[in-house]
Each structure stands twice: as C-alpha cells, then as structure tokens.
Design an enzyme around this catalytic site. Structure first.
Site, mmCIF file in Angstrom:
data_model
loop_
_atom_site.group_PDB
_atom_site.id
_atom_site.type_symbol
_atom_site.label_atom_id
_atom_site.label_comp_id
_atom_site.label_asym_id
_atom_site.label_seq_id
_atom_site.Cartn_x
_atom_site.Cartn_y
_atom_site.Cartn_z
ATOM 1 N N HIS A 132 -40.925 -14.985 34.802
ATOM 2 C CA HIS A 132 -41.766 -14.870 35.978
ATOM 3 C C HIS A 132 -41.749 -16.511 36.694
ATOM 4 C CE1 HIS A 132 -46.925 -14.419 36.358
ATOM 5 N NE2 HIS A 132 -46.190 -16.258 36.480
ATOM 6 N N GLU A 133 -41.101 -17.085 36.264
ATOM 7 C CA GLU A 133 -41.527 -17.790 37.270
ATOM 8 C C GLU A 133 -40.134 -17.933 37.790
ATOM 9 O OE1 GLU A 133 -43.283 -20.544 36.854
ATOM 10 O OE2 GLU A 133 -44.117 -19.623 34.586
ATOM 11 N N HIS A 136 -42.226 -16.084 40.927
ATOM 12 C CA HIS A 136 -43.072 -17.370 42.448
ATOM 13 C C HIS A 136 -42.016 -18.108 42.797
ATOM 14 C CE1 HIS A 136 -47.224 -17.266 40.503
ATOM 15 N NE2 HIS A 136 -46.117 -17.799 39.399
ATOM 16 N N GLU A 197 -50.055 -14.408 40.684
ATOM 17 C CA GLU A 197 -50.063 -14.218 39.539
ATOM 18 C C GLU A 197 -49.326 -12.625 38.810
ATOM 19 O OE1 GLU A 197 -50.458 -16.571 36.367
ATOM 20 O OE2 GLU A 197 -49.295 -17.410 38.339
ATOM 21 N N ASP A 201 -46.342 -11.273 38.049
ATOM 22 C CA ASP A 201 -46.082 -10.233 36.410
ATOM 23 C C ASP A 201 -45.027 -9.659 36.936
ATOM 24 O OD1 ASP A 201 -47.542 -12.403 35.369
ATOM 25 O OD2 ASP A 201 -48.977 -11.126 34.713
#
Length: 476
Positions: A132-133, A136, A197, A201
C-alpha cells in the site's frame, strides 16, 4: 514511546515554526519554483528523497540491527519489483517504534514501525501494508501533494516528516504541523484523500498478488485494525489515525481479492523469526516469558536472542540446541550460533562458520558485516577494513551503522585519516552536515593522510560544505 517520539519531533518543530521561509535561489537542495503539471518531476522527487533519507536517519530511531534491516529491505524490494515504479530507488527503513504504523515519503522512502511487524499475524499482512505504501509512491500521490504549492523545497519535506512524527502523537497536531509549518503559501496536507487511499489499496493489492502473497491479507489486516479499535478509546491503532479504514474500504478490498490468484500467507519461516527477533531486542523479558515446553522454533530463537541481549550466551546456546525444525531458516539460525560463539570468545570458530556461510551466500551483507566484526575481534584490522570498504563502495546510500563500524575499526587500527573521513560520511548520511565538515577537516590534518587521500577528502569536504550551506539557507 510517545516521550521518545517527542525527543525526535521537537527539533523539527523548531526548524519549521521558528525559521522564516528561505529566499535563497542558489541551492541544489530541492527548490522547485512553480509546479508544472501539478506534480514533481521524477528527478526532483528523487533529489528531494535523497535529502529526506538523510533527515529520516537523523530524526527517527532507525533500527540498528542488521538482520531486521535486511529482512525489511528484502521484503520491500521484492514487492517493489512487482510495481510500476521503474526508475524509483526505494529505501525500506525499519523504525524502532511500538506504534502499529507505516509511512511513505517522496523519493521512495518507506518507513515500517517495529510495532507493525509485531502486530501483523503473518508475512502477507505485513506485505499488504508495505505494498500500500509503495503504491502511494508509484502513483505519485506524495509528488502531487508537494507540487500544490507555489514553492517546494527541502523545508517542505521537513514539514512532511515532522507531520509523520506528530501524527503518531496526536493526529490533529500532525495536521497542524503540516499545514502551518511549511513554506509561505504552501497548503499541502499529509492525509491522503479517499481517492488516494482507494488507488493505493487497488495498486497495492495488485503488487501483493504479483508477489505471490494472498490478496485477502489486505482486508484481513483492515478488519484486525477495526477489531483492535473497538472500545479502545484514545488507544486507537496509529494506522487508523493516518489511514482511516471504513467498512466500504474493507468490502472493496475483499471483493478485489476474489479476482486475484491464490497466494500464500508466508513465503518462508523468516517472518516469524524476525518477529521474534524484534520482540527480543525491544523487550528481552517478554521474549523469555514466551518460552515453555511447547515453544515454537521461532520462540526458542527469540529467547536465545533475548539471552544474548542480557549477556547470557550459555543460556542462549541451550535454547538454540532445543531447536529441531527442518524448515528453520538456515542463515538466521547459523548467525545466532555465531553470535553465541562471539559472545563466549570463540572468535576463530565464529570466523570459520562465517567463511562457510559466505561460500553459500556470497556477498550477503549481514554475513559480510558479521565477518568484519569477527576480524576486528581477532585484531585483523586490515582484513576487516577491506570488507567494510567494499560494502560501502557498493552501496549508493551506505547505512550509517556500517560507516560507524568502519570508523571504529579504523580507530583501533590507528588509521586516523580513515577514521575521521568515515565519521564525516557517517554524519553526512545522518543529515549532520556541519559535523561532517568538521570531521573532514580533521581528516585532512591527520598525519597518516597521503596526498591522494587529501585530494579525495577535500572533494568530499567541498560537497559536505555546500550541502551544509544550502541546509542553513533553507532554514532561514
């Protein structure tokens, strides 16, 4: 832990709130002017990331254990290799913090709290958060955040870093730092939008599945965070403070997982063993309390590490001798046995064991680092320095712990020029530029510095001096 976090946060807050915006136009630290296209260019983001990596190492309690660092970095790079982040150099940094959280910063910096490692139930859950990070970063969410303002510079990066720290103490404080402590006119915020977000995801799940992990792990982790938050009052998991989880988000993650191929929850035993190691290093007593007649191999290993931390190598050896697990990670187990040999003064045996490991795992950074330490134990300083020097040359951004090790060996060997040169690099890579310049100057005056050494050191000092000057200007 909150008191410890404040210790690292306060200097950054002073930089951000007491220093007026910089007006210098001649600096190689990221000063990017008008944002074009609403996003930093990859080169700008990479440059900013290199500066922020040094600031992270200076401001945060980075885990100094080579085995945990290697595990987090290896898992992260495995995941990143299945992302669309071509051209991005990722750095995965374990942070000694018992909060359940992780964060991303520009330039591919991913921080993973040890609290997250201890709370996740398996490797797939840890990988889900890291994926997930990574998303980003690859989706340029951070780059777009930076480019919203009229002026983007290193000071803005400090604001983001301070906000990450502050959010772990109080989410509203973190938001105030980020919105109030940046350069004039900058209105960026660290909290990602719902769209960000959702995209992280979706992309993160794709990375997770492509890495052969069970895609359901993402929804499983979200559900676990919600369970921990029920009735928790102020003790809500920090992950939920910085990454709000809704029922819709869990449902969406679960639905997307149905379309992914079946994956595994763990790709080997390393996760459980590194989890046990992290627990032993942070709380030896707690690790030893888990030892019973039916203790798992990983728990016995954690107990051995805890005994080593408490200065009881013979008790550690007894626990290691109880391990009878055919699927035990050979390298991790052997390194623990070698640690016992070092602790009991069996340095020659430890060196032989490490040479055997080096033949099986050539160039492995943990094996090489341990070999340098044992060579130092034996007084073979030149051999130890050859090992550390080669490791440093082969690394774009050397770990400060490795630089410090080389400086200590050089000191014991009476190599004063090398000692101060390496200490200067240690401080530079920790963002302590003024001290780096001072150490380079001492190295230039060392009696054992050759003309070639002085030329090399002079070039490095010039780089450190320029960076220190730019850093000062950015803080005005």
């Amino acid at each position: 832990m909150k008191k410890t976090l404040l210790t690292f946060l306060i200097p950054l807050l002073l930089v951000l709130f007491l220093a007026p915006a910089s007006t210098s136009a001649d600096t190689s630290l990221p000063r990017l002017g008008e944002a074009s296209g609403g996003v930093l260019t990859p080169a700008e983001e990479s440059e900013l990331g290199r500066s922020l990596l040094r600031e992270v190492r200076r401001s945060l309690p980075v885990v100094d254990d080579a085995e945990i660092r290697f595990y987090v970095e290896s898992l992260g790079q495995q995941l990143a290799s299945h992302s669309d982040g071509e051209g991005i150099t990722f750095h995965f940094i374990p942070i000694d913090n018992d909060q359940v959280n992780a964060f991303a910063m520009p330039g591919g910096i991913i921080g993973v709290h040890t609290g997250l490692m201890l709370e996740t139930r398996d490797e797939a859950e840890l990988a889900a958060v890291m994926a997930h990070e990574i998303a980003h970063v690859t989706q340029r969410h951070l780059a777009r955040m930076f480019a919203r303002g009229r002026e983007v510079n290193f000071r803005t990066g400090l604001a983001i870093l301070a906000g990450v720290l502050a959010a772990g103490i109080d989410p509203q404080l973190g938001q105030a730092v980020i919105t109030g402590g940046v350069a004039s006119g900058m209105q960026s915020q660290i909290n990602f939008t719902r769209a960000n977000e959702a995209e992280a995801d979706r992309v993160g799940m794709r990375i997770l599945a492509a890495s052969d992990f069970d895609a359901d792990a993402m929804a499983d982790f979200f559900e676990r965070m919600q369970e921990l938050s029920r009735g928790a009052g102020d003790a809500v998991p920090e992950y939920l403070r910085t990454h709000p989880v809704t029922l819709d988000r869990i449902t969406d993650a679960r639905n997307r997982a149905r379309d992914k191929p079946e994956g595994v929850r763990q790709q080997g035993p390393e996760f459980a063993w590194m989890q046990a190691r992290a627990r032993a290093l942070s709380d030896p007593r707690r690790a030893l309390d888990r030892i019973g007649e039916d203790a798992s191999a990983a728990e016995l290993y954690g107990g051995a590490i805890a005994q080593l931390e408490r200065g009881n190598p013979r008790e550690a050896r007894q626990l290691l001798e109880r391990i009878d697990a055919p699927d035990a990670p050979t390298l991790t187990l052997e390194l623990a046995r070698i640690a016992v040999e070092r602790a009991t003064g069996e340095h020659a045996a430890a060196l032989t064991s490490l040479e055997d490991l080096d033949a099986v795992y050539p160039g492995h950074p943990v094996v090489r680092e341990r070999m340098a330490r044992v060579q130092r134990d034996l007084g073979n300083y030149d051999r130890a320095l050859r090992i550390t020097s080669r490791m440093i040359r082969e690394t774009e951004a050397p770990e400060p712990a490795l630089l410090r090790l080389q400086a200590d060996i050089a000191s014991e060997a009476g190599r004063e020029a090398l000692r101060h040169e390496t200490m200067a690099e240690y401080f530079f890579h920790r963002g302590q530029y003024e001290e780096a310049v001072r150490q380079f100057e001492v190295a230039l005056e060392a009696g054992d510095a050759s003309e070639r050494d002085r030329q090399r050191i002079e070039d490095k000092r010039e780089t450190a001096s320029r960076t220190a000057r730019e850093f000062r200007e950015d803080r005005r």
